[in-house]
Write an enzyme that holds these catalytic residues in place. Structure first.
Site, PDB file in Angstrom:
ATOM      1  N   ASP A 231      -7.264   3.909   4.562  1.00 18.46           N
ATOM      2  CA  ASP A 231      -6.082   3.759   3.714  1.00 18.46           C
ATOM      3  C   ASP A 231      -5.513   5.145   3.441  1.00 18.46           C
ATOM      4  O   ASP A 231      -6.214   6.012   2.936  1.00 18.46           O
ATOM      5  CB  ASP A 231      -6.515   3.092   2.399  1.00 18.46           C
ATOM      6  CG  ASP A 231      -5.388   3.041   1.375  1.00 18.46           C
ATOM      7  OD1 ASP A 231      -4.212   3.107   1.775  1.00 18.46           O
ATOM      8  OD2 ASP A 231      -5.683   2.927   0.170  1.00 18.46           O
TER       9      ASP A 231
ATOM     10  N   ASP B 121      -2.458   6.971   1.492  1.00 16.04           N
ATOM     11  CA  ASP B 121      -1.493   6.620   0.468  1.00 16.04           C
ATOM     12  C   ASP B 121      -0.886   7.894  -0.099  1.00 16.04           C
ATOM     13  O   ASP B 121      -1.577   8.885  -0.233  1.00 16.04           O
ATOM     14  CB  ASP B 121      -2.244   5.865  -0.642  1.00 16.04           C
ATOM     15  CG  ASP B 121      -1.304   5.099  -1.520  1.00 16.04           C
ATOM     16  OD1 ASP B 121      -0.657   5.741  -2.367  1.00 16.04           O
ATOM     17  OD2 ASP B 121      -1.201   3.870  -1.357  1.00 16.04           O
TER      18      ASP B 121
ATOM     19  N   ASP C 194      -8.039   7.611   1.473  1.00 10.59           N
ATOM     20  CA  ASP C 194      -8.647   7.182   0.228  1.00 10.59           C
ATOM     21  C   ASP C 194     -10.084   6.747   0.553  1.00 10.59           C
ATOM     22  O   ASP C 194     -10.320   5.626   0.990  1.00 10.59           O
ATOM     23  CB  ASP C 194      -7.817   6.024  -0.334  1.00 10.59           C
ATOM     24  CG  ASP C 194      -8.276   5.623  -1.720  1.00 10.59           C
ATOM     25  OD1 ASP C 194      -9.285   6.188  -2.190  1.00 10.59           O
ATOM     26  OD2 ASP C 194      -7.631   4.750  -2.321  1.00 10.59           O
TER      27      ASP C 194
END
Lengths: 423, 448
Positions: B101, B103, B346
């Site tokens: 992930d 972000d 992440d």
């Protein structure tokens, strides 16, 4: 290398007992039939050797074992496993035994002239994808997932993936590192096997009765665990500055972040503080809840078969903003010397040792009181343990993922949105 | 999940009706192995989340979407024996997709950017993650990886390859750490024979401590800690740029730097070296050093020599006739390399083997954007502000939105711009974007 040849050398490998075919005895026969006494004898020797074996070449299997026939080795291994399973404090014995057997397997693998098929064969029977590396260097290529499975239990920097030659999903390693990785594979496999072994109670008491003498030797070889190896009197006055600061904050009713609470509990456990006294250290914290705290501290103390979690290294403490090295009062300052102190435990060990050396005549301050003075009224329980997964070493899978993995007792299936980890 | 703005009145009605219409006309496909997954809905009203849902078939799934109309829709990256069991351990974990992930929340340099700027930056980094790491280093095939725009401020990569599914959290941690070069010792690449470990264990440990610290300030400390006292006796050497893993990556990044300097004059390159040193906090870089290096590289042909022989021979003649590369320049190379060592994914998303993650094909309840599945080839051209917008069921009818704050977005084919308090007449998807972000509310009666 044929399966039979492989199993003869590594009789613990999965599927080895299939090679016995019709010759496979019942467990009861293995325990009591006089015909199997030579096998049992072999197993006793092997268990003693494995428990005595520190990691390294001296941990190789005894010579009678080397001389034994493949079937005898396989049977002997089966019996060894039963011995380990019924031994007093079997978790501790089992861990030592797994390490010993793995270590002797590693010496076998690392012997001069061991053919590459032996390595890849062993790997493949442990469900690891390993092939000889291109070129004739003797290097091995581990498939990425297999590499990660092994290296993640090995904490030293030299095992880190980023340090390896990773190309298109294959990790190329030198023979020596390859052996260490496979050793870890053997150890992990064996400890799963031992954990899964279920013997019926009658059989267990039969073994205990017949093998009383051996089992007492086994106990002596795997002595009771003293937390962190810290004997003697507890010296909270010699705690590292970070731990002193966390305790002091808790005493003063200040909120301490999760990482700090975890660090203190794991540290105190490792230096030998009882659970009750550790719980006491949190009484000053805002919203202290005794039951929850006790549960979480117990989880930390009982992790990994009673070893407990190791407190985070100094670098992690610093990254979490809870390193307090500026308050180090040791002379010369220990925290300033990362060569000696990379974990709060090193600090305490060093100071307690030098304190014993320098003042063996003076009386150290007394100390079952590692617990904090009970100030403050009450408070949030330390969020130690559960959710420890992201930073703490050796975090158990069951506690590693925060709320999403926390058992939810609520069958109504509606929980606050904030409690979920989503992405 | 990010923060979700509470809605009420006509705004809530409109949003819910739009989501219902979307799920009716664009039912998201169920993920692979859906029978083994947990699903979870966050509703439009209230704060709870309905969890532990199992979906036996697409029909049941789509019916439940239309009944519940979730504002956010998640499924578990994990596979369970019993995904509907309310107690996690009783679900009996059997494996989990490997998720990465990226972000904007986790990008250091995203701070000063507006929303579209953040999306662009995060996309650029995501492409590097996918192409350099997942495909090249990890050796995954494009078919092993499903990519998706998260609908918010980032991108997800779901790896479905069988051999990764059983990895423990610790095993996944190893992969995530790799992305940030965890445990890498850059100076050992330049001086492979320099055995500081034996000479100065304290320094080595200091370097290690710096390495383990996750704060970016640690990088210069690390470089200095491992610095040899003199470069007189050993010229720094680069690993071949096609070397595996981080070795090759380190060299490639230096050669990129070199390419930049080769386009400059000696004076410009000197200035650039000084400016970079300043930015990386290398105070020992003197103008004379920078000039020596720039001249050697550009006028004495040493740049070409580095490329050909991988040896950095840019020192000036010393009194004894030896050549030394200025230590400050080595520090700069290491500091520039250390910039690569900042894992920006992440990490907890990857290491959490019970994670709930947005279902590709669903709608993001904080923007109204589609959680768009993406092919690797699509990534370059993909623009969330243009391509992830909700399909307009009303075909161009507009609604009135009163702005709570001043806004200015390129959205779809138009620019949505207005001052606080202004009422804009907007197509439904555009209006929904502002409403769900809490930047505007429906003004006047709802348009059906």
């Amino acid at each position: 290398m044929t399966d039979a040849a492989l199993v003869a050398r590594y009789p613990f490998l999965p599927g080895s007992s299939d090679l016995l075919g019709d010759l496979r005895p019942s467990l009861q026969d293995l325990v009591s039939d006089p015909g199997y006494e030579p096998v049992r004898h072999l197993a006793r020797e092997e268990v003693i050797a494995a428990l005595g074996a520190k990691r390294g070449p001296e941990g190789s299997a005894p010579s009678t074992f080397d001389a034994a026939k493949p079937e005898e080795r396989i049977l002997s291994f089966l019996y060894s496993r039963m011995l380990v399973a019924v031994a007093p404090s079997s978790q501790r014995v089992a861990r030592r035994w797994c390490e010993g057997v793995a270590s002797s397997a590693a010496s076998q693998l690392g012997r001069p002239g061991a053919p590459p098929e032996e390595w890849t064969g062993l790997a493949s029977s442990l469900d690891l994808e390993v092939i000889p590396a291109e070129g004739s260097s003797g290097h091995l290529s581990f498939a990425l997932p297999s590499y990660c499975r092994l290296s993640s239990s090995l904490r030293e920097d030299r095992f880190r993936l980023a340090r390896q030659d990773l190309r298109r999903g294959w990790v190329d390693v030198a023979p020596a590192l390859g052996v260490e990785l496979l050793e870890e594979g053997v150890r992990a496999y064996l400890s799963d096997e031992v954990a899964l072994l279920r013997l019926d109670p009658e059989l267990q008491s039969g073994i205990k009765e017949r093998e009383a003498e051996l089992l007492s030797r086994v106990s002596a070889l795997a002595p009771a665990y003293t937390p962190g190896g810290f004997g003697g009197v507890l010296r909270p006055d010699l705690f590292p500055p970070c731990m002193k600061q966390i305790r002091s904050s808790l005493d003063h009713g200040q909120n301490v972040p999760h990482a700090g609470r975890f660090a203190l509990a794991s540290f105190m456990n490792k230096v030998g503080v009882e659970v009750d006294a550790i719980v006491d250290a949190y009484r000053g914290a805002p919203n202290f809840k005794e039951g929850l705290t006790r549960y979480q501290v117990t989880q930390i103390a009982h992790h990994d078969g009673g070893e407990g979690y190791t407190p985070p290294d100094c670098a992690t403490m610093a990254a979490n903003g809870i390193c307090a090295k500026q308050l180090d009062e040791a002379r010369p300052q220990l925290c300033a010397d990362p060569g000696r102190v990379r974990n709060p435990l090193n600090y305490y060990r060093t100071r307690t040792r030098s304190s014993v050396r320098s003042s063996s005549s003076s009386t150290p301050p007394p100390t079952s009181d590692a617990g904090a003075p009970k100030t403050g009224d009450a408070s949030e329980a330390p969020k130690v343990g559960a959710g420890a997964g992201t930073g703490e070493p050796n975090a158990a899978p069951a506690t590693s993922t925060g709320p999403a993995s926390t058992p939810s007792p609520d069958p109504a299936r509606r929980t606050p949105a904030g409690a979920h980890r989503t992405a | 999940m990010g923060k979700t703005v509470a809605l009420s009145g006509p705004s809530l009605e409109l949003a819910r009706a739009s989501f219902l219409e979307y799920y009716r006309s664009h039912p998201p496909p169920l993920p692979s192995r859906f029978l083994r997954r947990e699903f979870a809905y966050a509703p439009f009203s209230g704060t709870g989340m309905r969890r532990h849902l199992a979906m036996p078939s697409a029909e049941v799934f789509h019916r439940s979407l239309q009944e519940e109309v979730p504002r956010h829709l998640y499924y578990s990256s994990a596979y369970y024996e019993d995904p509907a069991h309310p107690i996690m351990v009783s679900k009996r974990w059997v494996g989990a997709d490997l998720i990465f992930d990226l972000d904007a929340d986790h990008l250091e340099d995203a701070g000063g950017l507006d929303y579209p700027g953040q999306l662009e930056l995060v996309k650029r980094k995501f492409r590097v993650l996918v192409e350099d790491y997942l495909l090249r280093d990890f050796g995954l095939d494009a078919t092993d990886v499903q990519l998706a725009f998260s609908g918010g401020r980032g991108y997800h990569a779901h790896v479905h390859k069988e051999s990764f599914l059983g990895l423990s959290s610790a095993g996944r941690r190893e992969l995530v750490d790799y992305l940030g070069g965890g445990g890498v010792d850059l100076s050992s690449y330049l001086y492979p024979s320099e055995s500081l470990e034996k000479k100065a264990p304290g320094r080595r440990a200091a370097a290690k401590a710096a390495m383990e610290a996750t704060s970016p300030e640690a990088a210069p400390v690390r470089s200095k800690a491992r610095m040899p006292k003199s470069t007189m006796n050993e010229l720094p050497r680069f690993p071949p740029p096609d070397a595996p893993g981080w070795k090759g990556r380190f060299s490639r990044s230096f050669f990129e730097l070199l390419t930049g300097w080769e386009k400059m004059s000696v004076a410009e390159a000197t200035q650039d070296i000084l400016a970079r040193a300043k930015r990386r906090g290398i105070e020992t870089m003197r103008p004379g050093d920078a000039f020596t290096v720039a001249r050697a590289l550009l006028e004495e042909g040493k740049a070409a020599k580095v490329r050909e022989y991988l040896v950095l021979d840019v020192g000036s003649k010393g009194k004894t006739g030896h050549r030394g590369v200025p230590i400050s320049f080595i520090e700069l190379i290491l500091a520039e390399g250390a910039v690569l060592l900042q894992g920006e994914t992440d990490a907890p998303v990857t290491t959490d083997i019970h994670r709930l993650i947005r279902l590709p094909g669903s709608l993001h309840g904080g923007t109204g954007f589609r959680v768009r599945p993406l092919e690797i080839d699509e990534l370059r051209e993909f623009s969330p502000m243009r391509d992830a917008l909700l399909p307009d069921p009303t075909h161009g009818r507009t609604v009135e939105v009163r702005l709570g704050v001043a806004v200015d977005y390129p959205l779809g084919e138009q620019r949505v711009k207005g001052a606080e308090g202004e009422v804009l007449s907007l197509p439904l998807p555009h209006a929904l974007f502002l409403i769900l972000r809490g930047e505007g509310a429906l003004d006047g009666p709802r348009v059906p």
